[in-house]
Scaffold this active site. Structure first.
Site, PDB file in Angstrom:
ATOM      1  N   THR A 180       0.776  -1.126  -0.046  1.00  0.00           N
ATOM      2  CA  THR A 180      -0.075  -0.047   0.030  1.00  0.00           C
ATOM      3  C   THR A 180       0.908   1.397  -0.013  1.00  0.00           C
ATOM      4  O   THR A 180       2.032   1.467   0.502  1.00  0.00           O
ATOM      5  CB  THR A 180      -0.900   0.029   1.568  1.00  0.00           C
ATOM      6  OG1 THR A 180      -1.569  -1.018   1.247  1.00  0.00           O
ATOM      7  CG2 THR A 180      -1.458   1.434   1.439  1.00  0.00           C
ATOM      8  N   ARG A 208     -15.093  -6.518   0.931  1.00  0.00           N
ATOM      9  CA  ARG A 208     -14.550  -5.765   1.742  1.00  0.00           C
ATOM     10  C   ARG A 208     -13.590  -4.786   1.793  1.00  0.00           C
ATOM     11  O   ARG A 208     -13.231  -4.350   0.591  1.00  0.00           O
ATOM     12  CB  ARG A 208     -13.535  -6.986   2.304  1.00  0.00           C
ATOM     13  CG  ARG A 208     -12.596  -6.679   3.198  1.00  0.00           C
ATOM     14  CD  ARG A 208     -11.116  -6.141   3.021  1.00  0.00           C
ATOM     15  NE  ARG A 208     -10.146  -5.906   4.087  1.00  0.00           N
ATOM     16  CZ  ARG A 208      -9.079  -5.127   4.076  1.00  0.00           C
ATOM     17  NH1 ARG A 208      -8.747  -4.349   3.004  1.00  0.00           N
ATOM     18  NH2 ARG A 208      -8.126  -4.826   4.977  1.00  0.00           N
ATOM     19  N   GLY A 258     -11.200  -2.086   3.456  1.00  0.00           N
ATOM     20  CA  GLY A 258     -10.025  -1.729   4.536  1.00  0.00           C
ATOM     21  C   GLY A 258     -10.103  -0.469   5.049  1.00  0.00           C
ATOM     22  O   GLY A 258     -10.948   0.282   5.061  1.00  0.00           O
ATOM     23  N   ASP A 259      -8.856  -0.110   5.807  1.00  0.00           N
ATOM     24  CA  ASP A 259      -8.827   1.229   6.419  1.00  0.00           C
ATOM     25  C   ASP A 259      -8.390   2.190   5.450  1.00  0.00           C
ATOM     26  O   ASP A 259      -8.500   3.522   5.796  1.00  0.00           O
ATOM     27  CB  ASP A 259      -7.613   1.124   7.436  1.00  0.00           C
ATOM     28  CG  ASP A 259      -6.450   0.863   6.787  1.00  0.00           C
ATOM     29  OD1 ASP A 259      -6.295  -0.115   6.019  1.00  0.00           O
ATOM     30  OD2 ASP A 259      -5.362   1.447   7.166  1.00  0.00           O
ATOM     31  N   THR A 302      -0.701   1.926   6.917  1.00  0.00           N
ATOM     32  CA  THR A 302      -0.825   0.617   6.057  1.00  0.00           C
ATOM     33  C   THR A 302      -0.602  -0.304   7.027  1.00  0.00           C
ATOM     34  O   THR A 302       0.008  -0.340   8.103  1.00  0.00           O
ATOM     35  CB  THR A 302       0.680   0.525   5.205  1.00  0.00           C
ATOM     36  OG1 THR A 302       0.564  -0.604   4.529  1.00  0.00           O
ATOM     37  CG2 THR A 302       1.820   0.851   5.746  1.00  0.00           C
ATOM     38  N   GLY A 303      -1.269  -1.657   6.663  1.00  0.00           N
ATOM     39  CA  GLY A 303      -1.198  -2.744   7.754  1.00  0.00           C
ATOM     40  C   GLY A 303      -2.545  -3.400   7.281  1.00  0.00           C
ATOM     41  O   GLY A 303      -3.479  -3.080   6.485  1.00  0.00           O
ATOM     42  N   THR A 304      -2.851  -4.463   8.273  1.00  0.00           N
ATOM     43  CA  THR A 304      -4.095  -5.211   8.397  1.00  0.00           C
ATOM     44  C   THR A 304      -5.134  -4.105   8.595  1.00  0.00           C
ATOM     45  O   THR A 304      -5.300  -3.959   9.833  1.00  0.00           O
ATOM     46  CB  THR A 304      -3.822  -6.387   8.904  1.00  0.00           C
ATOM     47  OG1 THR A 304      -2.896  -7.063   8.500  1.00  0.00           O
ATOM     48  CG2 THR A 304      -5.294  -7.112   8.733  1.00  0.00           C
TER      49      THR A 304
HETATM   50  N1  ASP Z   1      -4.359  -1.336   4.722  1.00  0.00           N
HETATM   51  C1  ASP Z   1      -4.599  -2.220   3.711  1.00  0.00           C
HETATM   52  C2  ASP Z   1      -5.946  -2.702   3.745  1.00  0.00           C
HETATM   53  O1  ASP Z   1      -5.995  -3.165   4.724  1.00  0.00           O
HETATM   54  C3  ASP Z   1      -3.364  -3.111   3.197  1.00  0.00           C
HETATM   55  C4  ASP Z   1      -2.012  -2.566   3.605  1.00  0.00           C
HETATM   56  O2  ASP Z   1      -1.926  -1.373   3.884  1.00  0.00           O
HETATM   57  O3  ASP Z   1      -1.336  -3.120   3.107  1.00  0.00           O
HETATM   58  O4  ASP Z   1      -6.639  -2.609   2.806  1.00  0.00           O
END
Ligand code: ASP
Length: 380
Positions: A214, A242, A244-245, A265-267
């Site tokens: 990301t 779905r 995400g953030d 960035t992240g889950t």
């Molecule tokens: N944050 C992003 C999501 O959950 C993915 C990522 O940052 O790698 O969609």
């Protein structure tokens, strides 16, 4: 006289926000990221590592040039993000990860710290540079977040460059989807899918992240205006629409001239639950207030018990350490609920940095003091 001074200054302190700080020194600052996750030296070939560093450098230079010549932070972050969206190594624009159904559905957001106006789009499939769509939503619509077919329609009407969805295809991301699906189907068969943590299902048997790459940027310009933006393909194998953030203002992106600009960035699920981006900015705003009050208490009083000097918001700033502490505290909390990832930040006075709890994060920053950092691994 002193008493009068104190009497008129005290209310001023209370209402004078950090945004009123004149950027007399003409400072500017920018930070960018290209994703955080399991990035191990052994998983990254020297060629790929060099290509990623070069791209981060190019994106940073693009944004820095704009800021150096007095341009707006909004333009600087847009330009930097577009460079990364166009590069197949990152999970945004070209090179985005695939959904369970083998599509690329892009999420993005942008925010202006001066007005706290914002724009975002989720699940779009035809816009070459999604960050431009976020910006168009902010500038040319009454809304903040558009999704799916409607967002695609708006993009078309705005005259943004459209591409055949095939444009986003990359072999490595497609292969990654196949591995992901095989692992998930195995988990389903073992009835373990529901129990597996989101974080765990985002890495394959070799420890390679499925969703990695990301992109985002935050900047403060010479006028003291902060902007933040994020763009992503989301997570590999995402299903059921779905989101995400990254397109969620307050979770993946936030900008407020009084406190900071953040891109995460992240889950994403964990970032949404903690409203990570907004939480860091709020903490900085409150910390600023607390530290000013503390500083005031150290000022000597005159014979009548009045402060001999009033600490004014315009001459006060949080230290680099204090800013980092607040960002780290939120990322620690993210870890406490099982989340993984990181953020980049800038403050109104040009401090910039990163905070992440993963092995690595593609990241870079530069500013008017001559700082320039490009890094990948956690130990850099
Ligand atoms: N944050 C992003 C999501 O959950 C993915 C990522 O940052 O790698 O969609």
């Amino acid at each position: 006289m002193k008493r009068f001074f104190a009497a008129i200054m005290a209310p001023l302190i209370a209402v004078q926000p950090l945004s009123a700080l004149d950027n007399e020194e003409q400072i500017w600052s920018i930070a960018i990221h290209g994703g955080a996750g399991v990035i191990k030296r052994e998983n990254l070939s020297p060629e790929r590592e060099a290509a990623i560093r070069a791209k981060l450098d190019e994106a940073l230079a693009k944004g820095s040039e704009i800021l150096k010549s007095g341009g707006a932070s909004m333009d600087a972050i847009t330009a930097a993000i577009m460079v990364l969206e166009d590069d197949p190594n990152f999970n945004a624009g070209k090179g985005a990860v695939f959904t369970w159904d083998g599509k690329n559905e892009l999420d993005t957001s942008i925010m202006d710290g001066k007005t706290r106006n914002a724009g975002a789009a989720a699940g779009v499939q035809y816009t070459k540079n999604p960050i431009l769509l976020a910006r168009a939503v902010m500038d040319n619509s009454r809304h903040v977040l558009l999704s799916g077919a409607g967002a695609d329609q708006f993009s078309l009407e705005q005259g943004l460059e459209q591409v055949d969805p095939q444009y986003f295809y990359t072999q490595s991301r497609f292969d990654s989807l196949q591995r992901y699906k095989a692992a998930q189907i195995k988990r389903d068969a073992a009835n373990a899918a529901a129990k597996a943590s989101l974080k765990d299902i985002q890495t394959d048997a070799l420890g390679r992240a499925y969703r990695f790459g990301t992109v985002g940027a935050v900047a403060v310009d010479k006028d003291g205006n902060i902007a933040a933006g994020t763009s992503t393909g989301g997570t590999t194998g995402k299903r059921w629409g779905r989101i995400g953030d990254s397109p969620i203002i307050g979770a993946g992106t936030y900008a407020d001239n009084r406190s900071c600009g953040i891109s995460a960035t992240g889950t994403g699920e964990y970032f949404i639950r903690l409203a990570v981006a907004q939480e860091i900015c709020s903490r900085l705003r409150h910390r600023f207030r607390r530290e000013i009050d503390k500083a005031q208490l150290t000022v000597p009083k005159d014979a009548e018990g009045n402060y001999t000097y009033i600490v004014h918001a315009r001459e006060f700033e949080l230290s680099d350490k204090q800013v980092q502490e607040e960002a780290d505290a939120v990322i620690a909390e993210l870890g406490d609920i099982g989340g993984d990832g990181g953020i980049i930040y800038v403050t109104p006075v040009g401090q910039s940095g990163f905070s992440f709890n993963t092995e690595g994060m593609y990241r870079a920053r530069s500013d008017s003091n001559g700082t320039k950092v490009i890094a990948i691994y956690g130990d850099e």
